[in-house]
Write an enzyme that holds these catalytic residues in place. Structure first.
Site, mmCIF file in Angstrom:
data_model
loop_
_atom_site.group_PDB
_atom_site.id
_atom_site.type_symbol
_atom_site.label_atom_id
_atom_site.label_comp_id
_atom_site.label_asym_id
_atom_site.label_seq_id
_atom_site.Cartn_x
_atom_site.Cartn_y
_atom_site.Cartn_z
ATOM 1 N N GLY A 149 -2.942 3.582 -3.034
ATOM 2 C CA GLY A 149 -2.741 2.433 -3.911
ATOM 3 C C GLY A 149 -2.688 1.181 -3.074
ATOM 4 O O GLY A 149 -2.098 1.170 -1.989
ATOM 5 N N SER A 183 0.846 -1.196 0.000
ATOM 6 C CA SER A 183 0.000 0.000 0.000
ATOM 7 C C SER A 183 0.880 1.244 0.000
ATOM 8 O O SER A 183 1.960 1.241 0.583
ATOM 9 C CB SER A 183 -0.895 -0.008 1.249
ATOM 10 O OG SER A 183 -1.794 1.070 1.226
ATOM 11 N N ASP A 184 0.398 2.278 -0.681
ATOM 12 C CA ASP A 184 1.092 3.550 -0.675
ATOM 13 C C ASP A 184 0.055 4.659 -0.794
ATOM 14 O O ASP A 184 -1.010 4.452 -1.369
ATOM 15 C CB ASP A 184 2.093 3.651 -1.831
ATOM 16 C CG ASP A 184 3.034 4.823 -1.635
ATOM 17 O OD1 ASP A 184 3.926 4.729 -0.770
ATOM 18 O OD2 ASP A 184 2.853 5.841 -2.316
ATOM 19 N N GLN A 185 0.369 5.815 -0.241
ATOM 20 C CA GLN A 185 -0.603 6.900 -0.214
ATOM 21 C C GLN A 185 0.067 8.242 -0.482
ATOM 22 O O GLN A 185 1.186 8.480 -0.035
ATOM 23 C CB GLN A 185 -1.265 6.945 1.163
ATOM 24 C CG GLN A 185 -2.319 8.016 1.307
ATOM 25 C CD GLN A 185 -2.901 8.024 2.705
ATOM 26 O OE1 GLN A 185 -2.229 8.408 3.657
ATOM 27 N NE2 GLN A 185 -4.119 7.564 2.829
#
Length: 193
Positions: A106, A69-71
């Site tokens: 994501g 996960s990425d933000q």
């Protein structure tokens, strides 16, 4: 079907969110360069990094479902990262006050054995109240959201900064959209109640 679940993150916030699902999992730290590529959109950036984080861990194990996960937080076309200092947090929130800020998270679930991936990008918009610098500084000094993109903790006192929230999963603001994650895990055949 893989039995183990690995969160490709050492974020205490993502770990706490994943614990809500009641599934056993472990955490691993992915080594990924998070620099944006020239001309890369926010959505493309978080999708690429979520996959890269999952893939980095998948390269170290033979099996399992790896969650990456990425933000990023976007205000007026500008990425607002983790502030690191009180003054940077106040400056970020001063830019955001009275405006709408969109978070893009994501999410990638990768089967380490087969290489099969399922991904999504979850948007969530925060509409900020118009606040003065004194109120913003009081918030930052009280909660110290220095390791949070956008300079607030929505699960804490950050709610005082908002006029409205818009999106399907408020967990996305904390960095792990659980509704989307459940959908991706089920697409990999993991049965959830």
């Amino acid at each position: 079907m893989p039995q183990n679940l690995i969160l490709a993150s050492t974020s205490r916030y993502r770990k706490a969110l994943l614990e809500k699902l009641g599934l056993p999992f472990e955490c691993a730290a992915p080594e990924v360069d998070e620099s944006p590529l020239p001309g890369e959109t926010a959505e493309a950036l978080v999708a690429r990094l979520a996959h890269a984080k999952a893939a980095a861990i998948a390269n170290q194990v033979d099996h399992g479902l790896i969650i990456g996960s990425d933000q990023v937080c976007i205000c007026d076309g500008r990425i607002l990262g983790k502030p690191g200092t009180v003054d940077s947090a106040v400056a970020q929130l001063m830019v955001a006050q009275g405006r709408s800020v969109t978070f893009y998270t994501g999410l990638c679930v990768l089967n380490a054995e087969t290489g099969q991936t399922h991904q999504l990008v979850e948007p969530f918009t925060v509409h900020f109240r118009a606040l003065g610098e004194d109120a913003i500084r009081r918030y930052v000094e009280a909660e110290m959201p220095l390791d949070c993109a956008g300079s607030f903790k929505c699960e804490g006192m950050g709610i005082v900064l908002f006029k409205a929230l818009e999106g399907r999963d408020p967990n996305a603001l904390i960095g792990l959209p659980l509704i989307g994650l459940i959908e991706l895990l089920e697409r990999h055949g993991l049965a959830l109640p």
